[in-house]
Design a protein around this motif. Sequence first.
Motif, PDB file in Angstrom:
ATOM      1  N   SER A  93       0.823  -1.213   0.000  1.00  0.00           N
ATOM      2  CA  SER A  93       0.000   0.000   0.000  1.00  0.00           C
ATOM      3  C   SER A  93       0.855   1.259   0.000  1.00  0.00           C
ATOM      4  O   SER A  93       0.470   2.278  -0.588  1.00  0.00           O
ATOM      5  N   ARG A  94       1.993   1.210   0.654  1.00  0.00           N
ATOM      6  CA  ARG A  94       2.892   2.369   0.661  1.00  0.00           C
ATOM      7  C   ARG A  94       3.412   2.649  -0.752  1.00  0.00           C
ATOM      8  O   ARG A  94       3.540   3.812  -1.156  1.00  0.00           O
ATOM      9  N   ILE A  95       3.708   1.591  -1.481  1.00  0.00           N
ATOM     10  CA  ILE A  95       4.133   1.767  -2.886  1.00  0.00           C
ATOM     11  C   ILE A  95       2.956   2.295  -3.699  1.00  0.00           C
ATOM     12  O   ILE A  95       3.111   3.182  -4.540  1.00  0.00           O
ATOM     13  N   GLY A  96       1.780   1.752  -3.444  1.00  0.00           N
ATOM     14  CA  GLY A  96       0.578   2.182  -4.159  1.00  0.00           C
ATOM     15  C   GLY A  96       0.272   3.652  -3.947  1.00  0.00           C
ATOM     16  O   GLY A  96      -0.163   4.332  -4.885  1.00  0.00           O
ATOM     17  N   ALA A  97       0.497   4.142  -2.742  1.00  0.00           N
ATOM     18  CA  ALA A  97       0.255   5.561  -2.469  1.00  0.00           C
ATOM     19  C   ALA A  97       1.155   6.432  -3.341  1.00  0.00           C
ATOM     20  O   ALA A  97       0.725   7.481  -3.841  1.00  0.00           O
ATOM     21  N   ALA A 101      10.358   3.450  -1.953  1.00  0.00           N
ATOM     22  CA  ALA A 101       9.776   2.450  -2.860  1.00  0.00           C
ATOM     23  C   ALA A 101      10.638   1.195  -2.889  1.00  0.00           C
ATOM     24  O   ALA A 101      10.116   0.073  -2.829  1.00  0.00           O
ATOM     25  N   GLN A 102      11.936   1.376  -2.963  1.00  0.00           N
ATOM     26  CA  GLN A 102      12.859   0.228  -2.962  1.00  0.00           C
ATOM     27  C   GLN A 102      12.753  -0.564  -1.667  1.00  0.00           C
ATOM     28  O   GLN A 102      12.678  -1.795  -1.684  1.00  0.00           O
ATOM     29  N   ASP A 103      12.754   0.141  -0.541  1.00  0.00           N
ATOM     30  CA  ASP A 103      12.680  -0.532   0.762  1.00  0.00           C
ATOM     31  C   ASP A 103      11.378  -1.313   0.906  1.00  0.00           C
ATOM     32  O   ASP A 103      11.371  -2.460   1.358  1.00  0.00           O
ATOM     33  N   ASN A 104      10.277  -0.683   0.533  1.00  0.00           N
ATOM     34  CA  ASN A 104       8.981  -1.348   0.650  1.00  0.00           C
ATOM     35  C   ASN A 104       8.855  -2.513  -0.318  1.00  0.00           C
ATOM     36  O   ASN A 104       8.319  -3.562   0.038  1.00  0.00           O
ATOM     37  N   ALA A 105       9.367  -2.360  -1.526  1.00  0.00           N
ATOM     38  CA  ALA A 105       9.312  -3.453  -2.499  1.00  0.00           C
ATOM     39  C   ALA A 105      10.126  -4.651  -2.016  1.00  0.00           C
ATOM     40  O   ALA A 105       9.714  -5.800  -2.216  1.00  0.00           O
ATOM     41  N   ALA A 106      11.257  -4.393  -1.387  1.00  0.00           N
ATOM     42  CA  ALA A 106      12.074  -5.493  -0.868  1.00  0.00           C
ATOM     43  C   ALA A 106      11.325  -6.265   0.216  1.00  0.00           C
ATOM     44  O   ALA A 106      11.393  -7.502   0.272  1.00  0.00           O
ATOM     45  N   ILE A 107      10.585  -5.554   1.046  1.00  0.00           N
ATOM     46  CA  ILE A 107       9.796  -6.227   2.093  1.00  0.00           C
ATOM     47  C   ILE A 107       8.655  -7.013   1.461  1.00  0.00           C
ATOM     48  O   ILE A 107       8.403  -8.166   1.842  1.00  0.00           O
ATOM     49  N   VAL A 108       7.987  -6.421   0.484  1.00  0.00           N
ATOM     50  CA  VAL A 108       6.901  -7.126  -0.212  1.00  0.00           C
ATOM     51  C   VAL A 108       7.443  -8.407  -0.843  1.00  0.00           C
ATOM     52  O   VAL A 108       6.820  -9.469  -0.746  1.00  0.00           O
ATOM     53  N   LEU A 109       8.605  -8.305  -1.461  1.00  0.00           N
ATOM     54  CA  LEU A 109       9.207  -9.480  -2.091  1.00  0.00           C
ATOM     55  C   LEU A 109       9.485 -10.573  -1.069  1.00  0.00           C
ATOM     56  O   LEU A 109       9.125 -11.738  -1.279  1.00  0.00           O
ATOM     57  N   THR A 143       1.113  -6.087 -10.469  1.00  0.00           N
ATOM     58  CA  THR A 143       1.110  -6.866  -9.227  1.00  0.00           C
ATOM     59  C   THR A 143      -0.262  -6.797  -8.568  1.00  0.00           C
ATOM     60  O   THR A 143      -0.793  -7.819  -8.112  1.00  0.00           O
ATOM     61  N   ALA A 144      -0.830  -5.602  -8.507  1.00  0.00           N
ATOM     62  CA  ALA A 144      -2.154  -5.443  -7.899  1.00  0.00           C
ATOM     63  C   ALA A 144      -3.193  -6.309  -8.609  1.00  0.00           C
ATOM     64  O   ALA A 144      -4.082  -6.876  -7.967  1.00  0.00           O
ATOM     65  N   ALA A 145      -3.078  -6.441  -9.914  1.00  0.00           N
ATOM     66  CA  ALA A 145      -4.019  -7.272 -10.672  1.00  0.00           C
ATOM     67  C   ALA A 145      -3.927  -8.738 -10.253  1.00  0.00           C
ATOM     68  O   ALA A 145      -4.954  -9.429 -10.194  1.00  0.00           O
ATOM     69  N   THR A 146      -2.721  -9.211  -9.953  1.00  0.00           N
ATOM     70  CA  THR A 146      -2.600 -10.613  -9.519  1.00  0.00           C
ATOM     71  C   THR A 146      -3.217 -10.797  -8.139  1.00  0.00           C
ATOM     72  O   THR A 146      -3.849 -11.830  -7.879  1.00  0.00           O
TER      73      THR A 146
END
Length: 149
Positions: free
Chosen positions: A46-50, A63-71, A136-139
């Motif tokens: 959601s943070r990336i989405g914002a 964005a990088q930090d949050n994406a790494a956590i999502v991954l 990603t959101a679509a999946t």
Amino acid sequence: MKVHLGWALVSALMLTAGTAQAQFQKPEDAVKYRQSAFSVMGTHFSRIGAMANGRVPFDAKAAQDNAAIVLAMSKLPWAGFTPDTEKVKSRAKPELWMEMTKVQAGADKMVAAVVALDAAARTGNLDSVKKAFGETAATCKACHDAYRE
């Protein structure tokens, strides 16, 4: 050569340990585990989405930090979908348990999209992040629509 072989052995043992950790004391523990993993993943997604949707300014590092956590989190919830959790009250629809092959295919698709999101975030390019975020959101939506009440 011996060092590489040693690391390969350590990696194999860690994977085996991960399988052992996937065993839960009670079915409710497995449900809590998967819900917790999805919750953390959703918070960071959601943070990336914002940023992708312009609700907050784009911050490439965030964005990088949050994406790494999502991954990292994207690979965890699936261990909590054990057959004994079918009867535990959750938001999972009954169809989920009858279509686990489709669920796994959806999970694989989501993880692949998250890998692409992580790569896009590492570029620092907002347009790349927006595109990967949408895919990603679509999946996520596809699985939620089919299997979540």
